[in-house]
Design a protein around this motif. Structure first.
Motif, short mmCIF file in Angstrom:
data_model
loop_
_atom_site.label_atom_id
_atom_site.label_comp_id
_atom_site.label_asym_id
_atom_site.label_seq_id
_atom_site.Cartn_x
_atom_site.Cartn_y
_atom_site.Cartn_z
N PRO A 1 0.79 -1.23 0.00
CA PRO A 1 0.00 0.00 0.00
C PRO A 1 0.82 1.27 0.00
N GLY A 2 2.12 1.17 0.30
CA GLY A 2 2.91 2.36 0.59
C GLY A 2 2.95 3.40 -0.50
N ARG A 3 3.13 2.98 -1.75
CA ARG A 3 3.26 3.96 -2.83
C ARG A 3 2.00 4.81 -2.97
N LEU A 4 0.84 4.17 -2.96
CA LEU A 4 -0.41 4.94 -3.09
C LEU A 4 -0.61 5.84 -1.88
N ILE A 5 -0.26 5.37 -0.70
CA ILE A 5 -0.36 6.20 0.50
C ILE A 5 0.48 7.46 0.33
N GLY A 6 1.70 7.29 -0.17
CA GLY A 6 2.57 8.44 -0.39
C GLY A 6 2.05 9.38 -1.46
N GLU A 7 1.51 8.82 -2.54
CA GLU A 7 0.97 9.65 -3.61
C GLU A 7 -0.23 10.45 -3.13
N LEU A 8 -1.06 9.84 -2.32
CA LEU A 8 -2.22 10.56 -1.78
C LEU A 8 -1.78 11.68 -0.84
N ALA A 9 -0.74 11.41 -0.06
CA ALA A 9 -0.23 12.43 0.87
C ALA A 9 0.37 13.62 0.11
N ASP A 10 0.88 13.37 -1.10
CA ASP A 10 1.49 14.44 -1.90
C ASP A 10 0.49 15.14 -2.81
N ALA A 11 -0.75 14.66 -2.82
CA ALA A 11 -1.77 15.24 -3.70
C ALA A 11 -2.17 16.63 -3.22
N GLU A 12 -2.93 17.32 -4.06
CA GLU A 12 -3.45 18.64 -3.68
C GLU A 12 -4.97 18.64 -3.83
N PRO A 13 -5.72 18.65 -2.73
CA PRO A 13 -5.21 18.71 -1.35
C PRO A 13 -4.69 17.35 -0.90
N PRO A 14 -3.80 17.34 0.10
CA PRO A 14 -3.31 16.07 0.64
C PRO A 14 -4.48 15.24 1.18
N LEU A 15 -4.45 13.95 0.92
CA LEU A 15 -5.53 13.08 1.34
C LEU A 15 -4.97 12.02 2.29
N PRO A 16 -5.34 12.06 3.57
CA PRO A 16 -4.81 11.08 4.53
C PRO A 16 -5.27 9.67 4.18
N ALA A 17 -4.44 8.70 4.51
CA ALA A 17 -4.76 7.30 4.24
C ALA A 17 -4.64 6.49 5.52
N ILE A 18 -5.44 5.44 5.59
CA ILE A 18 -5.28 4.44 6.62
C ILE A 18 -5.00 3.11 5.93
N GLU A 19 -4.17 2.31 6.54
CA GLU A 19 -3.79 1.03 5.98
C GLU A 19 -4.73 -0.05 6.49
N GLY A 20 -5.09 -0.98 5.62
CA GLY A 20 -5.92 -2.10 6.02
C GLY A 20 -5.16 -3.40 5.91
N TYR A 21 -5.82 -4.44 5.44
CA TYR A 21 -5.17 -5.72 5.15
C TYR A 21 -4.47 -6.30 6.37
N ARG B 1 5.35 6.05 5.42
CA ARG B 1 4.95 6.80 4.22
C ARG B 1 3.82 7.79 4.48
N GLY B 2 3.42 7.91 5.73
CA GLY B 2 2.47 8.95 6.10
C GLY B 2 1.07 8.51 6.43
N ALA B 3 0.80 7.20 6.50
CA ALA B 3 -0.53 6.74 6.90
C ALA B 3 -0.85 7.26 8.29
N VAL B 4 -2.10 7.68 8.48
CA VAL B 4 -2.50 8.23 9.77
C VAL B 4 -3.09 7.16 10.68
N GLY B 5 -3.26 5.94 10.16
CA GLY B 5 -3.82 4.88 10.99
C GLY B 5 -3.83 3.56 10.26
N SER B 6 -4.31 2.55 10.94
CA SER B 6 -4.43 1.21 10.39
C SER B 6 -5.77 0.63 10.83
N GLN B 7 -6.38 -0.18 9.98
CA GLN B 7 -7.71 -0.71 10.26
C GLN B 7 -7.72 -2.23 10.13
N PRO B 8 -7.28 -2.93 11.17
CA PRO B 8 -7.28 -4.39 11.17
C PRO B 8 -8.59 -4.93 11.75
N GLY B 9 -8.64 -6.26 11.95
CA GLY B 9 -9.74 -6.84 12.71
C GLY B 9 -9.60 -6.48 14.17
#
Length: 329
Positions: free
Chosen positions: A196-216, A227-235
């Motif tokens: 997930p890291g590359r997309l997380i980084g690309e979203l963080a660099d977007a305009e406006p920046p878009l925060p991401a949370i990691e799943g999986y 890479r800037g994820a603001v959280g994680s969403q596990p079980g």
């Protein structure tokens, strides 16, 4: 156990807070997806679900999601889903420190929009939107679906779930960024691509920046965090471990956080080889910890074999210092 699904003044006021955008700030750190316990005969255990909600809140998280893949949403009737959602919202409604993220997975755009509006009216703080994927809709159709749901619930915050392994849906940072520029209520993206890291980084660099949370299941949690994820969403069956990993990483104890994740990785990387496998494994863990009364999964499901059951016992022993007995809840 019966809970009235009619929104109270409190839950309605919480929805108003959410529409102001404040609730999105609560989706930080670990944001578990709630499991749904069944009785040994396969009926929904509503009291057990209420215990799951209380347990997750007790771990110190500030948001939780229902119903996701970990909730076996695709095996619930509409009435069961409604009753369980009422239990969740009756618990989160009086609180301003915990956000309830309500997931919407409907394939038809008009149905997804209607369900999203109903969830907001019932007191949901955020909507988690899984784009349509059955029969491989075109990218234009997927974007149109997301666009319509975002408009339908504005200004309530929305988390866009990107899970290509489970759905085959293909999006990219440019498309998601265009949606975010059009809809201010697209506040986060749950990234479950591998890795997930590359997309997380690309979203963080977007305009406006878009925060991401990691799943999986947090398989790539340290990399996502770097890479800037603001959280994680596990079980949710061993939330304490994820909370401790996040605490260590965000508190500057990066090596300790990575070491703890390395201990966890052999288990979650195996369980995540199949969605039904990790659902069965997490339910078994919750059952062994005393959180739920049965580890029943509705068929079709993964039946844990002797070695998988043994490894769960090894897991529980290895992480015993972080996983207290929950049978007295």
């Amino acid at each position: 156990m019966t809970i009235d699904a009619t929104p109270t003044t409190t839950t309605q006021s919480r929805a108003s807070v959410a529409t102001a955008g404040d609730a999105a700030a609560l989706v930080r750190g670990i944001s578990p997806v709630l499991e749904v316990p069944f009785t040994s005969s396969g009926q929904v255990d509503e009291e057990g679900f209420a215990r799951v909600v209380q347990y997750v809140i007790g771990t110190g998280v500030s948001s939780m999601m229902f119903p996701g893949f970990a909730s076996e949403f695709y095996k619930l009737t509409e009435d069961e889903r409604r009753r369980l959602l009422a239990i969740l919202l009756s618990t989160t409604g009086p609180r301003d420190d915990v956000a309830a993220i309500v997931a919407v997975q409907d394939h038809a755009t008009m149905v997804a929009a209607a369900r999203s509006r109903d969830a907001v009216e019932a007191g949901a703080d955020l909507i988690n939107l899984l784009p349509p994927h059955l029969l491989s809709p075109s990218r234009a159709a997927i974007v149109g679906h997301v666009d319509a749901v975002l408009a339908a619930v504005a200004p309530t915050p929305v988390v866009l779930q990107y899970a290509p392994s489970e759905t085959g849906t293909s999006l990219d940072a440019e498309v998601i960024g265009d949606l975010a520029r059009k809809h201010a209520n697209l506040r986060l993206v749950k990234v479950e691509s591998s890795p997930p890291g590359r997309l997380i980084g690309e979203l963080a660099d977007a305009e406006p920046p878009l925060p991401a949370i990691e799943g999986y299941a947090g398989v790539q949690l340290p990399d996502a965090w770097r890479r800037g994820a603001v959280g994680s969403q596990p079980g949710c069956s061993f939330t304490e471990i994820y909370v401790e990993i996040w605490r260590l990483l965000s508190g500057g104890e990066v090596e300790a956080g990575e070491d703890l994740h390395r201990r966890l990785l052999p288990y979650i990387s195996y369980w995540m080889l199949d969605t039904e496998l990790i659902i069965a494994a997490e339910k078994r863990i919750s059952y062994r910890r005393g959180l739920i009364g049965s580890d029943y999964c509705r068929a079709p499901s993964h039946v844990l074999d002797a070695e998988e059951l043994r490894r769960i016992e090894v897991f529980l022993a290895e992480f015993a210092e972080l996983l207290p007995d929950l049978s007295e809840m």
